[in-house]
Scaffold this active site. Structure first.
Site, PDB file in Angstrom:
ATOM      1  CG  ASN A  80     -54.753  46.622 -53.947  1.00  0.00           C
ATOM      2  OD1 ASN A  80     -55.281  47.697 -54.194  1.00  0.00           O
ATOM      3  ND2 ASN A  80     -54.263  45.838 -54.899  1.00  0.00           N
ATOM      4  CD  GLU A 136     -50.083  44.518 -56.474  1.00  0.00           C
ATOM      5  OE1 GLU A 136     -51.113  43.953 -56.825  1.00  0.00           O
ATOM      6  OE2 GLU A 136     -49.188  44.879 -57.283  1.00  0.00           O
ATOM      7  CG  ASN A 137     -43.135  44.736 -50.489  1.00  0.00           C
ATOM      8  OD1 ASN A 137     -42.181  44.047 -50.825  1.00  0.00           O
ATOM      9  ND2 ASN A 137     -43.034  45.753 -49.666  1.00  0.00           N
ATOM     10  CB  ALA A 138     -40.531  44.066 -54.870  1.00  0.00           C
ATOM     11  CE1 TYR A 191     -44.889  40.468 -56.879  1.00  0.00           C
ATOM     12  CE2 TYR A 191     -44.992  38.148 -57.423  1.00  0.00           C
ATOM     13  CZ  TYR A 191     -44.799  39.460 -57.800  1.00  0.00           C
ATOM     14  OH  TYR A 191     -44.524  39.764 -59.105  1.00  0.00           O
ATOM     15  CB  CYS A 243     -56.256  42.462 -48.905  1.00  0.00           C
ATOM     16  SG  CYS A 243     -55.653  40.914 -49.592  1.00  0.00           S
ATOM     17  CD  GLU A 286     -60.826  43.114 -49.262  1.00  0.00           C
ATOM     18  OE1 GLU A 286     -61.455  42.434 -50.077  1.00  0.00           O
ATOM     19  OE2 GLU A 286     -59.606  43.362 -49.377  1.00  0.00           O
ATOM     20  CB  CYS A 295     -58.552  36.962 -50.414  1.00  0.00           C
ATOM     21  SG  CYS A 295     -57.705  37.657 -48.965  1.00  0.00           S
ATOM     22  CB  CYS A 313     -59.939  39.825 -46.536  1.00  0.00           C
ATOM     23  SG  CYS A 313     -58.464  40.727 -47.071  1.00  0.00           S
TER      24      CYS A 313
END
Length: 144
Positions: free
Chosen positions: A49, A51-53, A55, A60, A62, A98, A101
């Site tokens: 995964n 992430e980014n500021a 969101y 993910c 997967e 999720c 995915c």
């Protein structure tokens, strides 16, 4: 080699996901996830995964792994996905994919033939087919 849901080394696939979890980028949720995908040509690809500021711009593990695989060979089909994850990279429970995915997995193979492995370790894991995780799914054949 042509891989199928019955003839692959689950422990090896899980280990590849475990080995990669330290590469996860999760500065906001601190929930690190790693995935390894096995394709029908026998190749394994990993993803984490990221992430980014902003969101929604993150991805993910997967999908990261699946997209990497498809970028290498768009004709190969998805056979299996091993997923590991936990707070700060400490795996405490099974990590299920999720909904997004699950739908991406559905795009690249037959849901009855895709193994989804949620693991705590190479010895402790749960396995389900994608069809069990995503019943009555919508796939590319509906658009033909």
């Amino acid at each position: 080699m042509t891989a199928s849901i019955t003839n692959f080394d689950r422990k090896d696939l899980i280990q590849k996901a475990l080995d990669n979890i330290s590469k996860s980028y999760a500065p906001y949720s601190h929930f690190h996830v790693s995935a390894a995908v096995l394709m029908s040509d026998g190749n394994i690809y990993t993803g984490v995964n990221v992430e980014n500021a902003s969101y929604p711009a993150g991805i993910c593990a997967e999908r990261n792994a699946i997209f990497h695989a498809i970028a290498q060979d768009k004709t190969a089909k998805l056979v299996a996905v091993a997923i590991v994850g936990g707070p700060d990279g400490k795996i405490q429970d099974y990590c299920a994919p999720c909904g997004v995915c699950r739908q991406v997995m559905r795009e690249f193979g037959n849901p009855e033939e895709i193994a989804v492995i949620m693991a705590k370790s190479t010895e402790d894991y749960k396995e389900m087919t994608l069809a069990e995780l995503l019943p009555m799914s919508f796939g590319p054949e509906f658009l033909a």
